[in-house]
Scaffold this motif. Structure first.
Motif, short mmCIF file in Angstrom:
data_model
loop_
_atom_site.label_atom_id
_atom_site.label_comp_id
_atom_site.label_asym_id
_atom_site.label_seq_id
_atom_site.Cartn_x
_atom_site.Cartn_y
_atom_site.Cartn_z
N ALA A 31 -87.39 -8.43 -85.11
CA ALA A 31 -87.60 -9.52 -86.07
C ALA A 31 -87.46 -9.04 -87.51
O ALA A 31 -86.82 -9.67 -88.34
N ARG A 32 -88.08 -7.89 -87.79
CA ARG A 32 -87.98 -7.35 -89.16
C ARG A 32 -86.54 -7.01 -89.52
O ARG A 32 -86.05 -7.32 -90.61
N LEU A 51 -80.16 -10.56 -92.45
CA LEU A 51 -79.92 -11.84 -93.11
C LEU A 51 -79.93 -11.70 -94.63
O LEU A 51 -79.13 -12.33 -95.33
N GLU A 52 -80.81 -10.85 -95.14
CA GLU A 52 -80.83 -10.62 -96.58
C GLU A 52 -79.50 -10.05 -97.06
O GLU A 52 -78.96 -10.48 -98.09
N TRP A 53 -78.97 -9.09 -96.32
CA TRP A 53 -77.68 -8.48 -96.68
C TRP A 53 -76.54 -9.50 -96.56
O TRP A 53 -75.67 -9.58 -97.42
N LEU A 54 -76.56 -10.28 -95.49
CA LEU A 54 -75.51 -11.28 -95.27
C LEU A 54 -75.54 -12.38 -96.33
O LEU A 54 -74.49 -12.82 -96.81
N ALA A 99 -80.69 -12.70 -85.84
CA ALA A 99 -80.12 -13.11 -87.12
C ALA A 99 -79.09 -14.21 -86.93
O ALA A 99 -79.07 -15.20 -87.67
N ALA A 100 -78.23 -14.06 -85.92
CA ALA A 100 -77.19 -15.05 -85.67
C ALA A 100 -77.78 -16.38 -85.23
O ALA A 100 -77.26 -17.45 -85.57
N GLN A 101 -78.86 -16.34 -84.46
CA GLN A 101 -79.50 -17.58 -84.03
C GLN A 101 -80.23 -18.27 -85.18
O GLN A 101 -80.36 -19.50 -85.20
N THR A 102 -80.70 -17.49 -86.14
CA THR A 102 -81.44 -18.05 -87.26
C THR A 102 -80.52 -18.70 -88.28
O THR A 102 -80.77 -19.82 -88.74
N GLY A 154 -88.20 -12.57 -78.97
CA GLY A 154 -88.00 -13.82 -79.69
C GLY A 154 -86.62 -14.43 -79.59
O GLY A 154 -86.34 -15.42 -80.26
N LEU A 155 -85.74 -13.85 -78.78
CA LEU A 155 -84.43 -14.47 -78.59
C LEU A 155 -84.62 -15.84 -77.95
O LEU A 155 -85.41 -15.99 -77.01
N ARG A 156 -83.89 -16.82 -78.45
CA ARG A 156 -84.05 -18.19 -77.96
C ARG A 156 -83.07 -18.45 -76.83
O ARG A 156 -81.86 -18.58 -77.05
#
Length: 223
Positions: A41-42, A48-51, A72-75, A161-163
């Motif tokens: 998660a971290r 995501l911050e970098w992307l 990250a991709a799911q978020t 936490g993967l959906r």
């Protein structure tokens, strides 16, 4: 071209991607480890911050790191131009497969005693190695303690936490080495969710060390 490479639970940063680091281009980032151990998660948040700062990019991840990449991709799927998962340990998306369930059952004893101070580093190493079906490493105490400290702080690669109800992003590639039912069954589960699968035999779990690996990635990015 912006590409971020996410390491597994062993080597980190460029050391985890020697061939790719040698051929690195402007815009390529080899994610380093933050803290003692990885946290899906971290690390998804770091990705995501970098992307976001670059308006999106390609994500390549190995083993345990694939959990952060998928999270990250799911978020924010719009930020991930493509996703390449090398021998992904995304076991939450492959539950029910025999090899996956056997692996989780075998590794449970190690994670159950990870926080127990009465279990020495050497003993924990034996328990962890037994669950992995390997011999414990014969290394000096100082090196063993560093390895074990990282493994004890690691969250299991399931329940991260993967959906399961969410599809993988369009443009997901899975690369495996064809050596382990655990990773082949995980790959099949990801293919069932829309991923494309390539096999590179001969390098076991570290498929990024195959001489063809970078060509496979470049072809994937070009698609």
């Amino acid at each position: 071209m912006d590409v971020v490479f996410v390491h597994g639970s062993g080597r980190a940063g460029a050391a985890s991607w020697p061939q790719q680091a040698e051929a690195a281009e402007p815009g390529w980032l080899f994610l380093t480890r933050e803290g003692v151990a990885d946290d899906a998660a971290r690390d998804a948040g770091r990705l995501l911050e970098w992307l976001r700062a670059r308006g999106g990019g390609h994500v390549v991840a190995h083993s345990y790191g694939a959990n952060a990449a998928v999270l990250a991709a799911q978020t924010e799927p719009g930020l991930v131009r493509s996703l390449a998962l090398l021998e992904p340990a995304c076991f939450d998306l492959a539950r029910g497969n025999p090899a996956v369930e056997e692996h989780i059952a075998a590794m449970a004893p190690a994670f159950e005693v990870a926080a127990d101070p009465s279990v020495s580093a050497r003993e924990f190493s034996r328990v962890f190695a037994k669950g992995m079906g390997m011999e414990p490493p014969d290394v000096p105490e100082e090196e063993l303690f560093a390895r074990v400290s990282r493994l004890r702080a690691l969250r299991p690669p399931w329940g991260v936490g993967l959906r399961v109800e969410q599809s993988l992003p369009v443009g997901t590639l899975v690369v495996t080495g064809g050596w382990s039912p655990l990773y082949e069954q995980t790959a099949a589960a990801l293919v069932a969710r829309g991923a494309r699968h390539v096999t590179l035999e001969g390098h076991g779990h570290r498929v990024q060390d195959d001489p063809q690996a970078l060509d496979v990635l470049r072809d994937h990015w070009g698609r």
